[in-house]
Design a protein around this motif. Sequence first.
Motif, PDB file in Angstrom:
ATOM      1  N   ASP A 170      44.250 -45.250  32.109  1.00  0.00           N
ATOM      2  CA  ASP A 170      43.453 -44.632  33.177  1.00  0.00           C
ATOM      3  C   ASP A 170      43.345 -43.159  32.840  1.00  0.00           C
ATOM      4  N   THR A 171      42.171 -42.741  32.380  1.00  0.00           N
ATOM      5  CA  THR A 171      42.005 -41.352  31.961  1.00  0.00           C
ATOM      6  C   THR A 171      42.020 -40.391  33.135  1.00  0.00           C
ATOM      7  N   SER A 172      41.753 -40.877  34.356  1.00  0.00           N
ATOM      8  CA  SER A 172      41.750 -39.994  35.517  1.00  0.00           C
ATOM      9  C   SER A 172      43.170 -39.626  35.948  1.00  0.00           C
ATOM     10  N   LEU A 247      31.616 -44.105  23.616  1.00  0.00           N
ATOM     11  CA  LEU A 247      31.283 -44.752  24.880  1.00  0.00           C
ATOM     12  C   LEU A 247      32.559 -45.109  25.635  1.00  0.00           C
ATOM     13  N   ARG A 248      32.572 -44.789  26.929  1.00  0.00           N
ATOM     14  CA  ARG A 248      33.712 -45.097  27.793  1.00  0.00           C
ATOM     15  C   ARG A 248      33.218 -45.642  29.115  1.00  0.00           C
ATOM     16  N   GLY A 249      33.973 -46.562  29.683  1.00  0.00           N
ATOM     17  CA  GLY A 249      33.740 -46.960  31.051  1.00  0.00           C
ATOM     18  C   GLY A 249      34.396 -45.972  32.000  1.00  0.00           C
ATOM     19  N   GLU A 250      34.220 -46.191  33.287  1.00  0.00           N
ATOM     20  CA  GLU A 250      34.779 -45.284  34.286  1.00  0.00           C
ATOM     21  C   GLU A 250      36.293 -45.223  34.167  1.00  0.00           C
ATOM     22  N   ASN A 251      36.821 -43.995  34.139  1.00  0.00           N
ATOM     23  CA  ASN A 251      38.268 -43.753  34.064  1.00  0.00           C
ATOM     24  C   ASN A 251      38.919 -44.401  32.834  1.00  0.00           C
ATOM     25  N   GLY A 252      38.139 -44.543  31.767  1.00  0.00           N
ATOM     26  CA  GLY A 252      38.692 -45.078  30.525  1.00  0.00           C
ATOM     27  C   GLY A 252      38.655 -46.579  30.415  1.00  0.00           C
ATOM     28  N   ALA A 253      37.874 -47.242  31.244  1.00  0.00           N
ATOM     29  CA  ALA A 253      37.776 -48.704  31.154  1.00  0.00           C
ATOM     30  C   ALA A 253      37.013 -49.114  29.901  1.00  0.00           C
TER      31      ALA A 253
END
Length: 405
Positions: A170-172, A247-253
């Motif tokens: 979770d990047t956030s 390319l990344r999904g939301e919060n690192g998904a």
Amino acid sequence: MAPSGKPQADLVFSDQSSRRPLITTSAIGAANRRRVLETLHRLGPSSRAQLARSLGVNRATIATILQPLLDSATLVEGDPVAPSEAGGKPARPLWFRGDGPWLGAVHLSPDFVVAARIAFDGTIHEMHHAAYSRDASTDEITACLHQVTDGCFAGEALVGIGVAAAGMVDTSTGSVISMHLTPGLNGLPVVALLEKRFGATTLVDHHPRVQALGDRWFGLGREIQDFASVYTGEALGFGIVHGGEVLRGENGAGGESGHTIVQLDGDECRCGRRGCWETVATLGWLRDRAAADGLPHADTLDSRSLAALVADGSDDAAALLDLYARNLAIGIANNEQILAPGHYIMHGDACTGGEALRTALQTWVTRLAPERGQPPTVFFAEDPDQITLLGGAGLVLSSVFSTQA
């Protein structure tokens, strides 16, 4: 009047209509500086005139972009180079300062943690390694993390620290969400731990995406705008670069390509689902299949030893290598159907299989991918052992010189 005959309501625009602000002047400057750094990594030491030509701008513009990088000592001027026979002023090539400022990098794997202190030119100046068991507690893993990072970062001025973490992240929050192979990593607040200890901005991302940044900044991806960086071994994953951006999904998904389903109702995966790509194209599958085929030392077999058996004339090993290549190619071909990066840079175990495995993999990717003229190209990374650490440095560079407003 609206087509229905009813009065049309006034259109109202609020500041909530778009979540992304316009690009500010400072953000444009940061984006331009990042392009200059990427170009230097690609070209090597270059004069102002060379950079201006490569980037398609005039000398005054390139001078404006370069000045903050020179003021911060990110770049330094080399000795003058004699002009050509046509004359002109001696050029002073620009390159990265070799003794700092430093980029911190950490690779947090299921079995070990490595930290490195890296210069802007990609030179690794110090590196420390610590191993742990897969049943290690969170406290034991944290102690190893502190051991290696203290060895590299204590007392040093860091621009930032980039962490490549195995498992879902979770990047956030800056933490590892889950890691099936090593549960002690679950919930590890790696960003908070390192920022508290060193006071440097720290970023974490999914291992294959950080690997892709290593390819983009320092590896084979320097010349390619669209590619996939593929991790192979006990797990599988993609880092996708499109238009030069990861390319990344939301919060690192996202990036968990190993858990895309390639065989409905297939074998059970560690994630609890059935038929994941990882169940047919990882080292675990390869060793089980080798044991069933009666190959020697099946419990420790990898691509290197499999290719050696093939070179020694084993028909069973040759058939298994071809099947392994096919199974790896299935996931690559699926990705090509969806995103079509056209270039695949392989890392991890597959790279140890040498040209025999690369040729087999290229053959199967060509056969299974959509036919649109030139088939996708498969490369083996030049330095697969260090590119993830270099990707940690790239994660910091991409943040410091971000194109995002």
